[in-house]
Scaffold this motif. Structure first.
Motif, PDB file in Angstrom:
ATOM      1  N   ARG A  42       0.862  -1.188   0.000  1.00 23.26           N
ATOM      2  CA  ARG A  42       0.000   0.000   0.000  1.00 23.26           C
ATOM      3  C   ARG A  42       0.894   1.232   0.000  1.00 23.26           C
ATOM      4  N   GLY A  49      -2.843  -4.226   5.279  1.00 23.60           N
ATOM      5  CA  GLY A  49      -3.438  -4.953   6.397  1.00 23.60           C
ATOM      6  C   GLY A  49      -4.077  -6.270   5.988  1.00 23.60           C
ATOM      7  N   PRO A  50      -4.886  -6.295   4.921  1.00 20.25           N
ATOM      8  CA  PRO A  50      -5.518  -7.555   4.536  1.00 20.25           C
ATOM      9  C   PRO A  50      -4.524  -8.680   4.218  1.00 20.25           C
ATOM     10  N   MET A  53      -3.752 -10.078   7.486  1.00 16.16           N
ATOM     11  CA  MET A  53      -4.918 -10.809   7.996  1.00 16.16           C
ATOM     12  C   MET A  53      -5.052 -12.161   7.310  1.00 16.16           C
ATOM     13  N   PHE A  81      -6.940  -8.619  15.648  1.00 16.45           N
ATOM     14  CA  PHE A  81      -5.588  -8.219  15.257  1.00 16.45           C
ATOM     15  C   PHE A  81      -5.138  -6.982  16.010  1.00 16.45           C
ATOM     16  N   ASN A  82      -3.860  -6.968  16.373  1.00 13.19           N
ATOM     17  CA  ASN A  82      -3.200  -5.729  16.768  1.00 13.19           C
ATOM     18  C   ASN A  82      -2.028  -5.512  15.820  1.00 13.19           C
ATOM     19  N   PHE A  83      -2.013  -4.356  15.193  1.00 15.58           N
ATOM     20  CA  PHE A  83      -0.939  -4.002  14.257  1.00 15.58           C
ATOM     21  C   PHE A  83       0.053  -3.139  15.009  1.00 15.58           C
ATOM     22  N   MET A  84       1.305  -3.581  15.078  1.00 16.97           N
ATOM     23  CA  MET A  84       2.241  -2.941  15.993  1.00 16.97           C
ATOM     24  C   MET A  84       3.374  -2.180  15.326  1.00 16.97           C
TER      25      MET A  84
ATOM     26  N   MET B  53     -12.575  -8.867   5.550  1.00 13.93           N
ATOM     27  CA  MET B  53     -11.684  -8.058   6.389  1.00 13.93           C
ATOM     28  C   MET B  53     -11.249  -6.793   5.649  1.00 13.93           C
ATOM     29  N   THR B  77      -4.791   0.304  13.863  1.00 12.20           N
ATOM     30  CA  THR B  77      -4.012  -0.251  14.972  1.00 12.20           C
ATOM     31  C   THR B  77      -4.615  -1.548  15.495  1.00 12.20           C
ATOM     32  N   SER B  78      -5.940  -1.698  15.393  1.00 15.23           N
ATOM     33  CA  SER B  78      -6.528  -2.983  15.768  1.00 15.23           C
ATOM     34  C   SER B  78      -7.801  -3.216  14.972  1.00 15.23           C
ATOM     35  N   LEU B  79      -8.115  -4.472  14.765  1.00 13.11           N
ATOM     36  CA  LEU B  79      -9.354  -4.850  14.070  1.00 13.11           C
ATOM     37  C   LEU B  79      -9.778  -6.188  14.649  1.00 13.11           C
TER      38      LEU B  79
ATOM     39  N   LYS C 101       4.743  -4.859  22.518  1.00 14.70           N
ATOM     40  CA  LYS C 101       5.205  -3.569  22.021  1.00 14.70           C
ATOM     41  C   LYS C 101       5.123  -2.553  23.150  1.00 14.70           C
TER      42      LYS C 101
END
Lengths: 136, 136, 136, 136
Positions: A42, A49-50, A53, A81-84, B53, B77-79, C101
């Motif tokens: 992206r 993100g997908p 996932m 999900f947590n994206f860090m 998603m 940040t989260s989903l 994190k």
């Protein structure tokens, strides 16, 4: 139980367009890798993100199939999900799954996501899968 | 604030491969639609989890841009997802987002996902986005 | 950074009614224990969900204070739980936290919950905490 | 199905120490209220996280019992929370639940949490409950 090779063949046959490869499976765990190319990026030069996932979803599925055998109707019921950290744009995404519970009808596992070769987790997922009842 | 047209142009330019269209944006909400074709389906004739998603992720993003304007560095940040019913294989997936909080640095929203034209929610998502600080 | 003793004193002073004890803190991790008595049980002889949730919340808080020092305004922004097995009615609940994190403004960690002395995880939590900006 | 009165009696009998009251139940929804006193507050004059979590858990339980009748073995399998605003220290916490799915073995619902009388949601929860199989 299904071997890594059986699971990889099943995934390749049933999901011919997937860009996820099975690296390991068994012992309540699995490791998979998602190829990264132009379609997975992206703006800003990071992995979408997908893609992360999808990697987590497949990692959980592979870990479960490694325990219960090829049961195609096993379906995801929840995923969080947590994206860090920002993943690297030029490394595969690895998903390392560990099952925390494998019941008769429900499996729960977590997945650590990495940019291949880098030490810091980029994202973390927890998911549940419903296992269809065995017909007798 | 950004209009629906501004957001749709931004999404089309920045994510040229996306199959998600912006239908509505504004008033702390958004509606988007994901096209469904062969690449979005999985065995058994249903829509793949990652498609749902991605739809939820874009719906949240669009709802936020509708309030704060085009801020590309806004990141998920989260989903978290609950998958409730099997989506139809021949209808678009609609994502209907409602923002629950829009703070200076964090937005929280929920997304109801439907097979277009059918009344039952197929999945539900809740997500948080980090909004980058405004430079002065 | 704060030592285990400093954190335990802070928790005891600020939350005088808590039934959670600090067992370990430091190195991006923490272990806490929740006493179990009549008020923590629910019908059927098991520990109530909110007791496990409180244990996870404190475990995360202690792990963060162990890294950033006593910062009372640190607050939970999200917590998600999977409940996997029925806890024992006559053993303390242990919460074992590992931070994934620790950023300037956000910390993310996971907590494994056990009935003390038993090997199987009874529940699993993932949470995020917002850390207030340092004033200069 | 169970009426609001039947559910309130069941909750009072089975959870004699609960500080949660049943205000409404039925039509795939429920509203409950948690009393707030010294034991529910945390430093800084706000309601503790576990109080909000308990309120959400009971709201979901009540909504499900309103549909399936008094089935005590129904248990929470997952709960996820986003905490959005600081609740008022001197108002009850209201939990307003809406079920999104009520299947034979699994129910999914969301809960909006408010400080009574104030318009902004203080927290939001999504949870799943496992419903035990009906014996015949």
């Amino acid at each position: 139980m299904a071997t890594k090779q059986e699971i990889a063949s099943f995934i390749a046959r049933e999901f011919p367009q997937t860009r996820v490869q099975v690296l390991e499976a068994g012992h309540m765990s699995a490791t998979v890798a998602h190829e990264i190319g132009v379609t997975e990026l992206r703006p800003g030069g990071t992995v979408s993100g997908p893609v992360m996932m999808a990697t987590a979803d497949v990692a959980l599925y592979v870990a479960i199939l490694g325990e219960i055998g090829i049961v195609p109707l096993t379906v995801t019921t929840s995923l969080s999900f947590n994206f860090m950290r920002k993943p690297s744009a030029d490394r595969r995404i690895l998903g390392v799954c560990r099952l925390m519970k494998l019941g008769r009808t429900l499996a729960v596992g977590e997945v650590a996501l990495y940019s291949e070769g880098l030490p810091d987790m980029v994202a973390h997922a927890v998911g549940t899968y419903a296992i269809p009842p065995v017909k007798s």
